[in-house]
Design an enzyme around this catalytic site. Structure first.
Site, PDB file in Angstrom:
ATOM      1  N   HIS A 178       0.486   5.724   6.400  1.00  0.00           N
ATOM      2  CA  HIS A 178       0.564   6.068   4.980  1.00  0.00           C
ATOM      3  C   HIS A 178       0.668   7.584   4.784  1.00  0.00           C
ATOM      4  CE1 HIS A 178      -1.561   2.160   5.122  1.00  0.00           C
ATOM      5  NE2 HIS A 178      -0.816   1.899   4.066  1.00  0.00           N
ATOM      6  N   SER A 222       0.804  -1.225   0.000  1.00  0.00           N
ATOM      7  CA  SER A 222       0.000   0.000   0.000  1.00  0.00           C
ATOM      8  C   SER A 222       0.833   1.269   0.000  1.00  0.00           C
ATOM      9  CB  SER A 222      -0.949   0.009   1.207  1.00  0.00           C
ATOM     10  OG  SER A 222      -0.231  -0.111   2.423  1.00  0.00           O
ATOM     11  N   ASP A 248      -4.066   7.280   9.891  1.00  0.00           N
ATOM     12  CA  ASP A 248      -3.674   5.948  10.363  1.00  0.00           C
ATOM     13  C   ASP A 248      -2.229   5.903  10.851  1.00  0.00           C
ATOM     14  OD1 ASP A 248      -2.175   5.975   8.009  1.00  0.00           O
ATOM     15  OD2 ASP A 248      -3.329   4.401   7.022  1.00  0.00           O
ATOM     16  N   ASN A 253       4.286  -5.170   5.654  1.00  0.00           N
ATOM     17  CA  ASN A 253       3.209  -6.012   6.175  1.00  0.00           C
ATOM     18  C   ASN A 253       3.749  -7.234   6.908  1.00  0.00           C
ATOM     19  OD1 ASN A 253       0.839  -4.538   5.329  1.00  0.00           O
ATOM     20  ND2 ASN A 253       1.419  -5.061   3.257  1.00  0.00           N
ATOM     21  N   GLY A 276      -1.676  -4.573   1.092  1.00  0.00           N
ATOM     22  CA  GLY A 276      -1.697  -5.802   1.864  1.00  0.00           C
ATOM     23  C   GLY A 276      -0.675  -6.837   1.435  1.00  0.00           C
TER      24      GLY A 276
END
Length: 204
Positions: free
Chosen positions: A182, A32, A179, A98, A69
């Site tokens: 990002h 991402s 978040d 991840n 992801g």
């Protein structure tokens, strides 16, 4: 006979001209952080760099194969088909975030990075590794180990490395989404500069 020779020369000339005019490819395999998560695609760092590379002479096209992801294992599994289809001159690998967020064994990440770099080099491509950092709550041992995985892979294979993709971005709330993981569209410009410093020499 003369007509056949002329036609043959014309075909060769057209083939050479087509090859010269076709952009060389930079394949980006990431998660991402490279897939413009929650922002317009055109604001992502890959698209920002495509605007630069497409104006080079001869041009390069950025092919973004990143999936939100994605782990290093799923990227490793996808890479062979991408190499066969795209035939890139440069492969940018941005995977591992991840793996780290899930607390996966760093040895597995090292194995997957090794396999991806080996595959890319075996296909005749130059490689750029993009490293990532984890939040401090993951502890110094795991965070230091993650840094070492990228550094060791780059050293082993003699490839370029950006130690921290979000350098100058991750700790600035104005450049990060809510978040905390990002970048915002504004932050992507700084990310693009971080990548460009290491990518540009590979395109010359």
């Amino acid at each position: 006979m003369r007509r056949s020779l002329v036609l043959l020369l014309l075909m060769v000339f057209c083939a050479v001209a087509h090859a010269a005019g076709s952009p060389r490819k930079v394949l980006v395999l990431g998660d991402s952080l490279s897939a413009a998560h929650n922002i317009p695609v055109e604001a992502g760092w890959v698209r920002l760099l495509d605007a630069r590379t497409s104006n080079m002479a001869p041009p390069w096209a950025m092919v973004n194969a990143s999936i939100s992801g994605e782990t290093s294992l799923s990227g490793r599994n996808r890479l062979p088909a991408l190499l066969g289809r795209e035939k890139p001159g440069v492969v940018v690998i941005e995977l591992g975030a991840n793996d780290g967020l899930q607390g996966l064994p760093l040895g597995k990440l090292a194995e997957n990075l090794d396999a991806m770099v080996t595959a890319a080099q075996g296909a005749g491509a130059k490689v750029l590794l993009l490293g990532i950092e984890l939040p401090v709550n993951y502890g110094p041992q795991y965070r230091d180990g993650l840094r070492k995985v990228y550094a060791d892979a780059a050293k082993k294979h003699g490839v370029a490395l950006v130690p921290f993709l979000l350098d100058g971005v991750a700790l600035d709330p104005a450049l990060m989404q809510d978040d905390g993981l990002h970048p915002t569209a504004k932050g992507e410009s700084r990310v693009a500069e971080n990548v460009w410093k290491a990518l540009a020499p590979l395109l010359r």
